[in-house]
Design a protein around this motif. Structure first.
Motif, PDB file in Angstrom:
ATOM      1  N   HIS A   1      45.982  54.438  52.035  1.00 52.47           N
ATOM      2  CA  HIS A   1      45.416  54.242  50.695  1.00 52.47           C
ATOM      3  C   HIS A   1      44.833  55.539  50.158  1.00 52.47           C
ATOM      4  O   HIS A   1      45.009  55.871  48.980  1.00 52.47           O
ATOM      5  CB  HIS A   1      44.330  53.160  50.741  1.00 52.47           C
ATOM      6  CG  HIS A   1      43.905  52.682  49.401  1.00 52.47           C
ATOM      7  ND1 HIS A   1      43.042  53.401  48.595  1.00 52.47           N
ATOM      8  CD2 HIS A   1      44.226  51.556  48.702  1.00 52.47           C
ATOM      9  CE1 HIS A   1      42.846  52.727  47.465  1.00 52.47           C
ATOM     10  NE2 HIS A   1      43.558  51.618  47.504  1.00 52.47           N
ATOM     11  N   GLY A   2      44.156  56.303  51.019  1.00 59.14           N
ATOM     12  CA  GLY A   2      43.574  57.560  50.574  1.00 59.14           C
ATOM     13  C   GLY A   2      44.622  58.541  50.090  1.00 59.14           C
ATOM     14  O   GLY A   2      44.458  59.188  49.046  1.00 59.14           O
ATOM     15  N   ILE A   3      45.724  58.664  50.829  1.00 56.50           N
ATOM     16  CA  ILE A   3      46.797  59.574  50.435  1.00 56.50           C
ATOM     17  C   ILE A   3      47.447  59.104  49.133  1.00 56.50           C
ATOM     18  O   ILE A   3      47.697  59.900  48.220  1.00 56.50           O
ATOM     19  CB  ILE A   3      47.841  59.686  51.565  1.00 56.50           C
ATOM     20  CG1 ILE A   3      47.219  60.376  52.775  1.00 56.50           C
ATOM     21  CG2 ILE A   3      49.078  60.464  51.085  1.00 56.50           C
ATOM     22  CD1 ILE A   3      48.108  60.409  54.002  1.00 56.50           C
ATOM     23  N   GLY A   4      47.711  57.806  49.043  1.00 54.38           N
ATOM     24  CA  GLY A   4      48.289  57.264  47.818  1.00 54.38           C
ATOM     25  C   GLY A   4      47.387  57.474  46.624  1.00 54.38           C
ATOM     26  O   GLY A   4      47.836  57.841  45.530  1.00 54.38           O
TER      27      GLY A   4
ATOM     28  N   ALA B   1      45.659  60.151  41.675  1.00 50.55           N
ATOM     29  CA  ALA B   1      44.620  60.885  40.940  1.00 50.55           C
ATOM     30  C   ALA B   1      45.192  62.147  40.314  1.00 50.55           C
ATOM     31  O   ALA B   1      44.884  62.485  39.161  1.00 50.55           O
ATOM     32  CB  ALA B   1      43.467  61.227  41.883  1.00 50.55           C
ATOM     33  N   PHE B   2      46.026  62.866  41.066  1.00 49.07           N
ATOM     34  CA  PHE B   2      46.639  64.085  40.527  1.00 49.07           C
ATOM     35  C   PHE B   2      47.559  63.771  39.355  1.00 49.07           C
ATOM     36  O   PHE B   2      47.498  64.420  38.301  1.00 49.07           O
ATOM     37  CB  PHE B   2      47.423  64.804  41.629  1.00 49.07           C
ATOM     38  CG  PHE B   2      48.313  65.899  41.106  1.00 49.07           C
ATOM     39  CD1 PHE B   2      47.771  67.094  40.666  1.00 49.07           C
ATOM     40  CD2 PHE B   2      49.684  65.724  41.047  1.00 49.07           C
ATOM     41  CE1 PHE B   2      48.594  68.102  40.170  1.00 49.07           C
ATOM     42  CE2 PHE B   2      50.511  66.722  40.558  1.00 49.07           C
ATOM     43  CZ  PHE B   2      49.959  67.908  40.123  1.00 49.07           C
TER      44      PHE B   2
ATOM     45  N   GLU C   1      45.356  74.206  39.467  1.00 44.72           N
ATOM     46  CA  GLU C   1      44.473  74.243  40.637  1.00 44.72           C
ATOM     47  C   GLU C   1      43.376  73.188  40.517  1.00 44.72           C
ATOM     48  O   GLU C   1      43.022  72.525  41.503  1.00 44.72           O
ATOM     49  CB  GLU C   1      43.838  75.628  40.791  1.00 44.72           C
ATOM     50  CG  GLU C   1      44.794  76.718  41.218  1.00 44.72           C
ATOM     51  CD  GLU C   1      45.612  77.260  40.064  1.00 44.72           C
ATOM     52  OE1 GLU C   1      45.313  76.900  38.895  1.00 44.72           O
ATOM     53  OE2 GLU C   1      46.553  78.047  40.320  1.00 44.72           O
ATOM     54  N   THR C   2      42.841  73.031  39.297  1.00 46.47           N
ATOM     55  CA  THR C   2      41.811  72.018  39.081  1.00 46.47           C
ATOM     56  C   THR C   2      42.380  70.619  39.253  1.00 46.47           C
ATOM     57  O   THR C   2      41.745  69.743  39.853  1.00 46.47           O
ATOM     58  CB  THR C   2      41.213  72.160  37.667  1.00 46.47           C
ATOM     59  OG1 THR C   2      40.591  73.449  37.549  1.00 46.47           O
ATOM     60  CG2 THR C   2      40.167  71.081  37.405  1.00 46.47           C
ATOM     61  N   LEU C   3      43.581  70.396  38.750  1.00 45.65           N
ATOM     62  CA  LEU C   3      44.219  69.091  38.886  1.00 45.65           C
ATOM     63  C   LEU C   3      44.472  68.763  40.356  1.00 45.65           C
ATOM     64  O   LEU C   3      44.249  67.632  40.801  1.00 45.65           O
ATOM     65  CB  LEU C   3      45.542  69.068  38.114  1.00 45.65           C
ATOM     66  CG  LEU C   3      45.441  69.228  36.589  1.00 45.65           C
ATOM     67  CD1 LEU C   3      46.834  69.251  35.974  1.00 45.65           C
ATOM     68  CD2 LEU C   3      44.617  68.101  35.977  1.00 45.65           C
ATOM     69  N   LEU C   4      44.926  69.753  41.118  1.00 44.50           N
ATOM     70  CA  LEU C   4      45.142  69.547  42.555  1.00 44.50           C
ATOM     71  C   LEU C   4      43.816  69.278  43.258  1.00 44.50           C
ATOM     72  O   LEU C   4      43.739  68.457  44.186  1.00 44.50           O
ATOM     73  CB  LEU C   4      45.823  70.768  43.161  1.00 44.50           C
ATOM     74  CG  LEU C   4      47.297  70.967  42.795  1.00 44.50           C
ATOM     75  CD1 LEU C   4      47.795  72.325  43.281  1.00 44.50           C
ATOM     76  CD2 LEU C   4      48.159  69.849  43.392  1.00 44.50           C
ATOM     77  N   GLY C   5      42.766  69.962  42.804  1.00 44.65           N
ATOM     78  CA  GLY C   5      41.442  69.736  43.375  1.00 44.65           C
ATOM     79  C   GLY C   5      40.952  68.324  43.118  1.00 44.65           C
ATOM     80  O   GLY C   5      40.336  67.694  43.989  1.00 44.65           O
TER      81      GLY C   5
END
Length: 207
Positions: free
Chosen positions: A46-49, A54-55, A147-151
Motif C-alpha cells: 500500500h505504501g509503494i502504491g 501521490a507523485f 524533484e519536488t514532485l518526486l519528493g
C-alpha cells in the motif's frame, strides 16, 4: 517548498493514512486471515502504491495549473466541496455505532498476494483521490520542479507505508483488531469533524 510546507504536507499524509476506509479494511482483513507477515506485506504494498499515486496526482495537478489559469480556483473550491462531503460521510458512519468483527473473508493468501492487494487498493481507492484533490492543491504550483514532485511521492510512500505496517504489527498482537473495530465510530466522528475544520481553513485561504 519551504520546510513549513513540507511539514504541513506530512501532516496531511498522516491524517489521510490514519482515516478509516477501504485501505484499512484490506489491512485488517489480511492481518486477521494471514497473520502479521501478510499484514506487513499488505502495508508495504500500500505504501509503494500510495507513493506512485501521490507523485502522479501532484504531476497532474501541476500540469492542470500550467495549462489553465482557472484551475487553481476550481481546485480550491472543489477541494472545499470534497472535504464537506467526506465530513458528512464520516459523521454518518459514526452514528452507526460500534461494529462487530464480522464480514471479514478468511483466506490463505501469501505475503505476495497481500502485497499486491495493498498496492492495488492504494491505486484504486476513491477516498485517496478525493483526499488528494482536496488537500494537495495548496502545495502545488504550476512551475513546481520534478524533484519536488518526486519528493512528495517519496514522503507519501514513507508515511503511508510506515503507518500501515505499524497498524498490521499492532493488530497482530493481542486483541488489537477487536479494539479498533469497537472504536471505529469514534474514529469516524473525529475524522468528520477534522474534515469540516479543513474545509473551513481551505475556504478561508488559511492554507
Amino acid at each position: 517548498m519551504s520546510p513549513e510546507a513540507w511539514a504541513a504536507l506530512a501532516v496531511v499524509f498522516m491524517l489521510g493514512a490514519m482515516s478509516p476506509g477501504p485501505s484499512l479494511a484490506v489491512i485488517l482483513s489480511n492481518t486477521m486471515s494471514g497473520g502479521r507477515r501478510q499484514g506487513i506485506a499488505t502495508g508495504l504494498g500500500h505504501g509503494i502504491g500510495f507513493g506512485i499515486y501521490a507523485f502522479l496526482a501532484a504531476l497532474g495537478l501541476a500540469t492542470a495549473l500550467s495549462v489553465h489559469e482557472g484551475a487553481q480556483l476550481a481546485l480550491h473550491w472543489g477541494g472545499v466541496a470534497i472535504l464537506l462531503w467526506l465530513g458528512l460521510k464520516f459523521i454518518k458512519s459514526s452514528l452507526d455505532g460500534p461494529v462487530s468483527p464480522d464480514g471479514v473473508q478468511e483466506s490463505n493468501s501469501s505475503e505476495a498476494s497481500g502485497f499486491f492487494q495493498g498496492f492495488m487498493i492504494a491505486l484504486f481507492n476513491p477516498k485517496i483521490l478525493a483526499w488528494m484533490l482536496a488537500l494537495y492543491a495548496p502545495f502545488i504550483e504550476a512551475d513546481v520542479s520534478i524533484e519536488t514532485l518526486l519528493g512528495m511521492g517519496a514522503l507519501g510512500m514513507t508515511i503511508d507505508g510506515t503507518w500501515y505496517v505499524t497498524v498490521a504489527t499492532i493488530l497482530s498482537s493481542g486483541n488489537g483488531v477487536n479494539r479498533l473495530r469497537s472504536n471505529a465510530h469514534l474514529i469516524d466522528g473525529s475524522m468528520g469533524i477534522l474534515m469540516f475544520i479543513f474545509a473551513g481553513l481551505l475556504a478561508s485561504g488559511w492554507f
